[in-house]
Design an enzyme around this catalytic site. Structure first.
Site, short mmCIF file in Angstrom:
data_model
loop_
_atom_site.label_atom_id
_atom_site.label_comp_id
_atom_site.label_asym_id
_atom_site.label_seq_id
_atom_site.Cartn_x
_atom_site.Cartn_y
_atom_site.Cartn_z
N LYS A 228 -76.70 -10.60 51.76
CA LYS A 228 -76.52 -10.79 53.20
C LYS A 228 -77.15 -12.11 53.63
O LYS A 228 -78.17 -12.54 53.07
CB LYS A 228 -77.18 -9.61 53.92
N SER B 18 -75.58 -4.40 61.20
CA SER B 18 -75.45 -5.82 61.02
C SER B 18 -75.02 -6.24 59.61
O SER B 18 -74.78 -7.43 59.36
CB SER B 18 -76.79 -6.50 61.35
N SER C 93 -78.33 -0.59 60.32
CA SER C 93 -77.47 -1.67 59.83
C SER C 93 -76.97 -1.49 58.41
O SER C 93 -76.13 -2.28 57.96
CB SER C 93 -78.19 -3.01 59.96
#
Length: 484
Positions: free
Chosen positions: A71, A147, A171
């Site tokens: 990420k 997220s 997330s």
């Protein structure tokens, strides 16, 4: 290796092929890059890719040789950009590997790129101005969640079988539910966030992963868990590897069923039915399921306010630090409107208010933690609704201040954040689909502090009883078919 062959295996399965020298890690890398080229232009999950740097020894770990993605936030890979999904941090290059990145290298994972995140991971949809929206592989008009939406979309679309993710209010679990994946949020302190941070959002955020199979997430957590010098939290080491736990029966669990969120918002009927169906499945497997009432220890309004204060005060330090390092202004040219509003609101949070927010964190942790004295697991929906269309988060939130934006986010995801505040592990399991839209529906399970073992045993049992691996989005199926 052809793409249709590559996508038939999970990460542990691919690593097994490498260990038996049936394929090489380089061949897996080639297949992953081919999958990326085929589907990423449609889903926009990977914001940057690069050639493989590492050549792991076959069989050195259960994941050696497997293509992987990180990420664009909270993990640093030496010499690679980490931009936090923000124009303010555009072009920022990491000077060293973070502790997690070192462990990913030791695990033999071959990291090929970074995935999209909303700006500063401050949303449960992934639609940053920097790189544009990430699309759900099941329906390209809908959100993939956030997220960790880029990681979820990449795994769901078949680019890699496993990807890094973080979770500060849902997330990992939110995008897992949105894209039909398995996602487990570990216990606070299970995986180090260092060395550049001792904690993120004051203990609310953790590292983890998103995968199609339970065993992939178990293998990943085995390889990345454990404290580093200076870590402020400590989770007791597991009694045995999680890859071993998934081979063990969970026993007869006491399960508390919660179908209404603490916020009081309505839950879509298909989501409620998915949770009730999961409860019936558990009963058929011998578990005892009873309705439960879980006390947060504070009102919902106090809960949201405390989170807003912790999140926005942390955001102020991030934005000020990035602005100082880059020389860029903090305005609409560099920061999105919701983040500017949260930044302005966070600058008004006093020291006393911040400490009171930490007191709320403590009360929630004590209250939620106590509920596991009478039961082993809590069962809730992961999300209260089917994944919404892209752009839906902006409608009605354009003029919100920092508190208003947090209220909006928690309205969209009212079941997940309590377990971040409590620090307890929780997972989303892709047990259902909405019959009307065909979209995946996730079911959340939570356990007491340090009890990922309970969740992994239960998840493996559910995977055997109601396998989801054959359910694949059209984006993936089309790309694989064209390669056959």
């Amino acid at each position: 290796m052809e793409l249709h062959e590559y996508t038939q295996y999970d990460a542990v399965g691919l690593a097994g092929l490498v260990a038996r020298r049936e394929v090489t890690a380089a061949e897996l890398t080639g297949a992953a890059l081919a999958a990326m080229a085929a589907v990423n232009p449609r889903v926009n999950a990977v914001v940057e890719s690069w050639p493989a740097e590492d050549d792991p020894a076959p069989g050195s770990t259960p994941l050696a040789g497997v293509p992987f993605l990180i990420k664009d936030l909270a993990v640093s890979m030496r010499g690679k950009r980490v931009e936090l999904g923000s124009r303010l941090a555009a072009g920022n290059v990491a000077g060293q590997d973070s502790f997690l990145m070192r462990r990913l290298r030791r695990a033999g994972l071959v990291t090929l790129g970074r995935t999209a995140t909303p700006e500063f991971a401050y949303s449960t949809t992934t639609e940053p101005a920097l790189y544009g929206p990430t699309r759900n592989p099941w329906d390209l008009t809908r959100t993939a969640g956030g997220s960790s939406g880029g990681s979820a979309a990449a795994v769901a679309a078949g680019i890699t079988p496993l990807a890094h993710a973080t979770d500060a209010a849902g997330s990992i679990r939110v995008p897992a539910a949105a894209t039909g994946l398995f996602g487990l949020k570990p216990t606070r302190g299970r995986v180090s966030l260092g060395p550049d941070a001792d904690e993120v959002f004051n203990g609310l955020a953790v590292h983890g992963g998103l995968s199609r199979s339970v065993r992939d997430s178990a293998a990943l957590l085995d390889l990345i868990q454990g404290p580093e010098t200076g870590d402020p939290y400590f989770a007791e080491r597991p009694r045995r590897p999680y890859l071993e736990e998934i081979t063990r029966e969970p026993g007869r669990l006491r399960v508390g069923l919660v179908t209404a969120p603490w916020s009081g918002r309505a839950v879509e009927p298909a989501v409620t039915e998915a949770a009730l169906a999961a409860a019936r499945l558990l009963e058929s497997l011998g578990h005892r399921v009873e309705p439960a009432v879980v006390d947060l220890g504070v009102s919902w309004e106090e809960f949201v306010l405390a989170n807003a204060r912790l999140w926005s005060a942390n955001l102020v330090t991030w934005i000020d630090g990035l602005a100082g390092a880059s020389g860029r202004p903090v305005d609409g040219s560099t920061v999105e409107p919701e983040m500017l509003a949260s930044y302005a609101w966070g600058r008004r949070v006093s020291g006393a208010q911040f400490v009171r927010a930490l007191d709320v964190r403590n009360r929630v942790a004590r209250s939620v933690g106590a509920c596991f004295a009478a039961r082993d697991v809590l069962l809730t929906p992961t999300l209260p609704e089917i994944p919404v269309p892209l752009g839906a988060y902006g409608r009605g939130a354009e003029h919100a201040d920092g508190l208003g934006w947090m209220e909006h986010l928690f309205h969209r995801s009212p079941f997940t954040a309590a377990f971040n505040v409590a620090g307890t592990p929780a997972m989303s399991v892709p047990l259902a689909c909405d019959p009307a839209s065909g979209m995946p529906v996730g079911v959340q399970f939570a356990a007491g502090y340090g009890r990922e073992d309970v969740l992994f045993r239960l998840a493996a049992q559910l995977e055997r009883a109601a396998p989801w691996a054959r359910r694949r989005p059209a984006v993936w199926a089309g790309a694989a078919a064209r390669s056959a």
